[in-house]
Write an enzyme that holds these catalytic residues in place. Structure first.
Site, PDB file in Angstrom:
ATOM      1  N   THR A 182       0.889  -1.276   0.069  1.00  0.00           N
ATOM      2  CA  THR A 182       0.182  -0.175  -0.147  1.00  0.00           C
ATOM      3  C   THR A 182       0.991   1.219  -0.009  1.00  0.00           C
ATOM      4  O   THR A 182       1.914   1.198   0.677  1.00  0.00           O
ATOM      5  CB  THR A 182      -0.778  -0.083   1.267  1.00  0.00           C
ATOM      6  OG1 THR A 182      -1.979  -1.086   0.952  1.00  0.00           O
ATOM      7  CG2 THR A 182      -1.533   1.290   1.665  1.00  0.00           C
ATOM      8  N   GLY A 212     -11.073  -1.313   3.779  1.00  0.00           N
ATOM      9  CA  GLY A 212     -10.049  -1.078   4.874  1.00  0.00           C
ATOM     10  C   GLY A 212     -10.164   0.315   5.224  1.00  0.00           C
ATOM     11  O   GLY A 212     -10.914   0.943   5.179  1.00  0.00           O
ATOM     12  N   THR A 233      -0.490   2.278   6.737  1.00  0.00           N
ATOM     13  CA  THR A 233      -0.209   0.749   6.216  1.00  0.00           C
ATOM     14  C   THR A 233      -0.376  -0.289   7.069  1.00  0.00           C
ATOM     15  O   THR A 233       0.509  -0.332   8.008  1.00  0.00           O
ATOM     16  CB  THR A 233       0.958   0.933   5.189  1.00  0.00           C
ATOM     17  OG1 THR A 233       0.742  -0.376   4.670  1.00  0.00           O
ATOM     18  CG2 THR A 233       2.219   1.138   5.944  1.00  0.00           C
ATOM     19  N   GLY A 234      -0.859  -1.358   6.854  1.00  0.00           N
ATOM     20  CA  GLY A 234      -1.040  -2.450   7.803  1.00  0.00           C
ATOM     21  C   GLY A 234      -2.424  -3.065   7.428  1.00  0.00           C
ATOM     22  O   GLY A 234      -3.102  -2.721   6.527  1.00  0.00           O
ATOM     23  N   GLY A 236      -5.941  -2.973   7.932  1.00  0.00           N
ATOM     24  CA  GLY A 236      -7.092  -1.799   7.970  1.00  0.00           C
ATOM     25  C   GLY A 236      -7.886  -1.947   9.254  1.00  0.00           C
ATOM     26  O   GLY A 236      -8.255  -1.164   9.811  1.00  0.00           O
TER      27      GLY A 236
HETATM   28  N1  ASP Z   1      -4.190  -0.882   5.080  1.00  0.00           N
HETATM   29  C1  ASP Z   1      -4.466  -1.471   3.835  1.00  0.00           C
HETATM   30  C2  ASP Z   1      -5.874  -2.126   3.977  1.00  0.00           C
HETATM   31  O1  ASP Z   1      -6.061  -2.691   4.940  1.00  0.00           O
HETATM   32  C3  ASP Z   1      -3.703  -2.649   3.292  1.00  0.00           C
HETATM   33  C4  ASP Z   1      -2.108  -2.370   3.463  1.00  0.00           C
HETATM   34  O2  ASP Z   1      -1.580  -1.042   4.116  1.00  0.00           O
HETATM   35  O3  ASP Z   1      -1.210  -2.899   3.015  1.00  0.00           O
HETATM   36  O4  ASP Z   1      -6.617  -2.208   2.960  1.00  0.00           O
END
Ligand code: ASP
Length: 313
Positions: A182, A212, A233-234, A236
């Site tokens: 992301t 997300g 990022t991570g 969601g």
């Molecule tokens: N935060 C994003 C989601 O949950 C995914 C990511 O950050 O890799 O959609």
């Protein structure tokens, strides 16, 4: 300390284990992209562009690079389809635009910007968002623009494991497929204005219709000139439940913390409350840059107070 007239810029390309980055060539590829995009953002800011212009430019370039999980590199959902989320926010007046579950659009961040500037709404989703894209004259990208062989293989492996996963997931030894992320961009321009942008394909093998944190104002993105700009990022779901971007902003506002202290306190809260997996980038009202993550790595980089370009995992 406030640096009047100086600008700061940060971008990220996702958080996770990034075990594949043991491979030197892959590492170089990520870092080169982050560095190149930061230099584009620097140019925008040095030419007097606004923080908003800088984050839109950087986010669009990150969406255009297939190594990241956004735009053309978006991961696939349980039905093998792309559903992207994005949001942008202007710290001058808290105006914001977001889109969720959109497809066939090369730059969702630009559509989010149109939602902010050309509609009376903050968020549009799915077909309604796509009709609005047509209304704004945005071109539709063809299906093959998104379906890279890597993404199809990544989904196949996630299905075999019967699991959803972060693009850069920490799980399982088999990490060859976990090499994208992301994206996010945050900036403070020379006038002291803050802006933030986040864009994603979401998580691999997600349910159709899952949204997300990335397009949720206050969760995956936030900017307020009085406090800070944040992009996350991570997983969601962890960020939505802790409203992490707004939580960090509140720490600046109510406890007078700088970027470093607010980021540390935000990450502590994320970990303690929900065992949150991921990270954030933060620029405070004075242009100080900070990052924090609970995963092994987060691809990111920054230019603080107009200084040198730094890139990191
Ligand atoms: N935060 C994003 C989601 O949950 C995914 C990511 O950050 O890799 O959609």
């Amino acid at each position: 300390m406030a640096h009047t007239g100086s600008y700061s810029l940060m971008v990220h390309g996702g958080a996770g284990a990034l075990d594949n980055v043991k491979d030197h060539q892959t590492a170089v590829r990520y870092l080169e992209s982050i560095r190149r995009i930061l230099e584009h953002g620097r140019e925008v800011l040095e030419l007097g562009g606004s923080a908003l212009q800088a984050v839109e430019t950087c986010a669009s370039l990150l969406e255009d690079d297939p190594v990241f999980n956004a735009g053309c590199g978006s991961v696939l959902n349980e039905h093998g389809k792309v559903e992207m989320d994005a949001a942008i926010m202007d710290g001058r007046d808290l105006s914001a635009g977001a889109v969720a579950a959109v497809d066939n659009i090369a730059n969702p961040i630009q559509l989010a910007r149109y939602v902010m500037t050309e509609s009376e709404h903050v968020m549009l989703i799915a077909e309604g968002a796509m009709r609005f894209a047509d209304h704004c004259g945005m071109e539709r990208a063809t299906e093959d623009y998104f379906y890279t062989p890597d993404r199809v293989e990544q989904l196949r492996k996630a299905r075999l494991r019967h699991k959803i996963m972060l693009d850069h997931d920490d799980t399982e030894a088999d990490s060859e497929d976990q090499k994208y992320g992301t994206i996010g961009a945050i900036a403070r321009d020379g006038l002291g204005n803050l802006a933030a942008a986040t864009s994603t394909g979401g998580i691999v093998n997600k349910r159709m219709g899952r949204v997300g944190d990335s397009p949720i104002i206050g969760a995956g993105v936030f900017a307020d000139n009085e406090t800070c700009a944040v992009s996350a990022t991570g997983y969601g779901e962890d960020f939505m439940r802790t409203v992490i971007a707004k939580t960090i902003s509140d720490l600046v506002y109510m406890k007078d913390m700088d970027a470093t202290a607010a980021t540390a306190a935000g990450i502590e809260y994320l970990t303690r409350k929900v065992g949150g997996r991921g990270g954030v980038i933060v620029i405070d009202r004075d242009g100080n840059c900070a990052s924090g993550f609970t995963t092994k790595k987060m691809i990111h980089g920054w230019i603080e107070h107009g200084g040198e370009t730094v890139v990191r995992f």
